[in-house]
Design a protein around this motif. Structure first.
Motif, PDB file in Angstrom:
ATOM      1  N   LYS A 132       0.826  -1.215   0.000  1.00 50.87           N
ATOM      2  CA  LYS A 132       0.000   0.000   0.000  1.00 50.87           C
ATOM      3  C   LYS A 132       0.857   1.260   0.000  1.00 50.87           C
ATOM      4  N   GLY A 133       2.152   1.072  -0.197  1.00 56.03           N
ATOM      5  CA  GLY A 133       3.057   2.217  -0.274  1.00 56.03           C
ATOM      6  C   GLY A 133       3.497   2.762   1.066  1.00 56.03           C
ATOM      7  N   ALA A 134       3.335   1.949   2.125  1.00 50.93           N
ATOM      8  CA  ALA A 134       3.675   2.410   3.466  1.00 50.93           C
ATOM      9  C   ALA A 134       4.975   1.776   3.956  1.00 50.93           C
ATOM     10  N   ALA A 135       5.587   2.427   4.928  1.00 50.43           N
ATOM     11  CA  ALA A 135       6.766   1.897   5.605  1.00 50.43           C
ATOM     12  C   ALA A 135       6.465   1.837   7.092  1.00 50.43           C
ATOM     13  N   ALA A 136       7.009   0.841   7.792  1.00 45.89           N
ATOM     14  CA  ALA A 136       6.751   0.683   9.225  1.00 45.89           C
ATOM     15  C   ALA A 136       8.068   0.624   9.986  1.00 45.89           C
ATOM     16  N   GLU A 137       8.098   1.319  11.133  1.00 52.22           N
ATOM     17  CA  GLU A 137       9.315   1.374  11.940  1.00 52.22           C
ATOM     18  C   GLU A 137       8.953   1.242  13.420  1.00 52.22           C
ATOM     19  N   LEU A 138       9.575   0.279  14.098  1.00 49.08           N
ATOM     20  CA  LEU A 138       9.366   0.100  15.528  1.00 49.08           C
ATOM     21  C   LEU A 138      10.147   1.168  16.284  1.00 49.08           C
ATOM     22  N   GLN A 139       9.445   1.910  17.158  1.00 51.26           N
ATOM     23  CA  GLN A 139      10.094   2.981  17.915  1.00 51.26           C
ATOM     24  C   GLN A 139      10.097   2.723  19.417  1.00 51.26           C
ATOM     25  N   GLY A 140      10.070   1.445  19.803  1.00 55.25           N
ATOM     26  CA  GLY A 140      10.145   1.103  21.209  1.00 55.25           C
ATOM     27  C   GLY A 140       8.791   0.807  21.820  1.00 55.25           C
ATOM     28  N   LYS A 141       8.718   0.914  23.154  1.00 55.75           N
ATOM     29  CA  LYS A 141       7.480   0.631  23.879  1.00 55.75           C
ATOM     30  C   LYS A 141       7.100   1.806  24.761  1.00 55.75           C
ATOM     31  N   GLU A 142       5.795   2.029  24.874  1.00 51.97           N
ATOM     32  CA  GLU A 142       5.264   3.057  25.757  1.00 51.97           C
ATOM     33  C   GLU A 142       4.022   2.520  26.446  1.00 51.97           C
ATOM     34  N   GLU A 143       4.021   2.535  27.767  1.00 47.08           N
ATOM     35  CA  GLU A 143       2.852   2.143  28.558  1.00 47.08           C
ATOM     36  C   GLU A 143       2.284   0.787  28.125  1.00 47.08           C
ATOM     37  N   GLY A 144       3.170  -0.188  28.004  1.00 45.64           N
ATOM     38  CA  GLY A 144       2.731  -1.540  27.683  1.00 45.64           C
ATOM     39  C   GLY A 144       2.322  -1.763  26.245  1.00 45.64           C
ATOM     40  N   ALA A 145       2.735  -0.879  25.359  1.00 45.32           N
ATOM     41  CA  ALA A 145       2.376  -1.019  23.941  1.00 45.32           C
ATOM     42  C   ALA A 145       3.590  -0.746  23.055  1.00 45.32           C
ATOM     43  N   TYR A 146       3.688  -1.504  21.974  1.00 45.96           N
ATOM     44  CA  TYR A 146       4.722  -1.240  20.979  1.00 45.96           C
ATOM     45  C   TYR A 146       4.297  -0.030  20.150  1.00 45.96           C
ATOM     46  N   LYS A 147       5.221   0.888  19.968  1.00 43.77           N
ATOM     47  CA  LYS A 147       4.949   2.086  19.171  1.00 43.77           C
ATOM     48  C   LYS A 147       5.537   1.888  17.782  1.00 43.77           C
ATOM     49  N   ILE A 148       4.665   1.862  16.792  1.00 44.26           N
ATOM     50  CA  ILE A 148       5.111   1.659  15.410  1.00 44.26           C
ATOM     51  C   ILE A 148       4.735   2.877  14.572  1.00 44.26           C
ATOM     52  N   LYS A 149       5.728   3.447  13.935  1.00 43.88           N
ATOM     53  CA  LYS A 149       5.517   4.591  13.052  1.00 43.88           C
ATOM     54  C   LYS A 149       5.245   4.077  11.643  1.00 43.88           C
ATOM     55  N   VAL A 150       4.094   4.465  11.100  1.00 41.06           N
ATOM     56  CA  VAL A 150       3.721   4.066   9.735  1.00 41.06           C
ATOM     57  C   VAL A 150       3.731   5.311   8.862  1.00 41.06           C
ATOM     58  N   THR A 151       4.541   5.267   7.808  1.00 37.98           N
ATOM     59  CA  THR A 151       4.717   6.439   6.952  1.00 37.98           C
ATOM     60  C   THR A 151       4.255   6.149   5.533  1.00 37.98           C
ATOM     61  N   ILE A 152       3.435   7.069   5.009  1.00 41.48           N
ATOM     62  CA  ILE A 152       3.058   7.043   3.596  1.00 41.48           C
ATOM     63  C   ILE A 152       3.375   8.424   3.038  1.00 41.48           C
ATOM     64  N   GLY A 153       4.350   8.491   2.142  1.00 48.73           N
ATOM     65  CA  GLY A 153       4.775   9.796   1.635  1.00 48.73           C
ATOM     66  C   GLY A 153       5.354  10.617   2.768  1.00 48.73           C
ATOM     67  N   ASN A 154       4.807  11.816   2.965  1.00 48.75           N
ATOM     68  CA  ASN A 154       5.271  12.687   4.042  1.00 48.75           C
ATOM     69  C   ASN A 154       4.416  12.595   5.303  1.00 48.75           C
ATOM     70  N   ALA A 155       3.386  11.743   5.276  1.00 48.66           N
ATOM     71  CA  ALA A 155       2.457  11.642   6.410  1.00 48.66           C
ATOM     72  C   ALA A 155       2.819  10.449   7.287  1.00 48.66           C
ATOM     73  N   ALA A 156       2.808  10.685   8.597  1.00 48.95           N
ATOM     74  CA  ALA A 156       3.138   9.625   9.544  1.00 48.95           C
ATOM     75  C   ALA A 156       1.992   9.405  10.531  1.00 48.95           C
ATOM     76  N   SER A 157       1.745   8.147  10.832  1.00 48.84           N
ATOM     77  CA  SER A 157       0.783   7.762  11.862  1.00 48.84           C
ATOM     78  C   SER A 157       1.522   6.897  12.873  1.00 48.84           C
ATOM     79  N   PHE A 158       1.067   6.949  14.118  1.00 45.97           N
ATOM     80  CA  PHE A 158       1.722   6.171  15.161  1.00 45.97           C
ATOM     81  C   PHE A 158       0.716   5.172  15.745  1.00 45.97           C
ATOM     82  N   TYR A 159       1.041   3.906  15.594  1.00 43.46           N
ATOM     83  CA  TYR A 159       0.177   2.832  16.069  1.00 43.46           C
ATOM     84  C   TYR A 159       0.757   2.259  17.355  1.00 43.46           C
ATOM     85  N   PHE A 160      -0.088   2.168  18.383  1.00 47.81           N
ATOM     86  CA  PHE A 160       0.329   1.609  19.658  1.00 47.81           C
ATOM     87  C   PHE A 160      -0.353   0.257  19.826  1.00 47.81           C
ATOM     88  N   ILE A 161       0.442  -0.814  19.740  1.00 48.07           N
ATOM     89  CA  ILE A 161      -0.073  -2.178  19.761  1.00 48.07           C
ATOM     90  C   ILE A 161       0.222  -2.809  21.113  1.00 48.07           C
TER      91      ILE A 161
END
Length: 235
Positions: A132-161
């Motif tokens: 889908k043209g996205a990139a994913a990067e693990l940025q560590g853990k916060e409050e019991g959740a993995y923080k994953i940065k998902v980037t499409i073009g210049n836009a970034a979303s942060f998913y806490f799993i």
């Protein structure tokens, strides 16, 4: 004795860091996909329809969402007899917001579109994200959740799993309110397995800084016929 305690602290920290680094973004995403139903089940869902209600200013506003995989996602809120609409497609996004002073459809900025267009995928952006043209990067853990940065073009979303369930706890994106930039966070809870095999969050809370809008889903249907024309912006 202090040196021994310090040594134990250093060792414990090293073990924690090592455990975090041992997991990659792809491994965490793979566990998330499996936790919510698996790739095979998710791939069978070509459309999603939900009904529910949102708490707005003390009133319960009915909410209906129609999503066609990879094509569009339209959410309509009926508040005090007026319709608030937000629609994302594979090309652009538009909204109608009488409460915000615009009863006519308005095209969203490219930045807002890039930040929000992930919603057009029934399986979520994390399912086969690279295709889908996205990139994913693990940025560590916060409050019991993995923080994953998902980037499409210049836009970034942060998913806490969640590190225990591998369900998504929240997603943070950049948004805009009355011309001012802000972080928009959607939190998810009350996950339940649907009759078509997908685990879905029935409670969501939208936090846009000055406002917090909780919503509850009461109905979820998969593969219901969706007319693609509903995603077209009215003239």
């Amino acid at each position: 004795m202090k040196m021994i305690r310090l040594a134990f602290c250093v060792i414990a920290t090293a073990i924690t860091v090592s455990a975090t680094q041992a997991q990659t973004a792809d491994e965490i995403i793979s566990k998330h996909i499996e936790a919510i139903g698996g790739k095979e089940n998710l791939s069978k869902v070509k459309s999603l329809y939900t009904e529910g209600s949102m708490d707005m200013m003390g009133s319960q506003a009915p909410v209906v969402m129609n999503m066609l995989d990879g094509k569009g996602c339209k959410t309509e809120i009926n508040f005090n007899g007026t319709s608030i609409i937000q629609c994302f497609t594979d090309k652009d996004a538009w909204s109608v917001n009488p409460i915000g002073g615009s009863s006519a459809p308005v095209v969203l900025t490219d930045e807002m579109y890039q930040s929000g267009k992930n919603v057009i995928y029934t399986g979520g952006i994390l399912l086969d994200y690279a295709s889908k043209g996205a990139a994913a990067e693990l940025q560590g853990k916060e409050e019991g959740a993995y923080k994953i940065k998902v980037t499409i073009g210049n836009a970034a979303s942060f998913y806490f799993i969640d590190s225990a369930t591998y369900y998504i706890k929240k997603v943070t994106v950049k948004g805009e309110l009355m011309g001012e930039p802000l972080d928009v966070t959607t939190s998810f809870s009350d996950y339940k397995k649907t009759d078509f095999g997908i685990v879905f969050p029935y409670n969501q809370v939208l936090d846009i800084g000055q406002y917090t809008l909780p919503s509850t889903i009461t109905k979820v249907e998969a593969n219901k016929a969706v007319d693609p024309s509903i995603f077209e912006m009215p003239k």
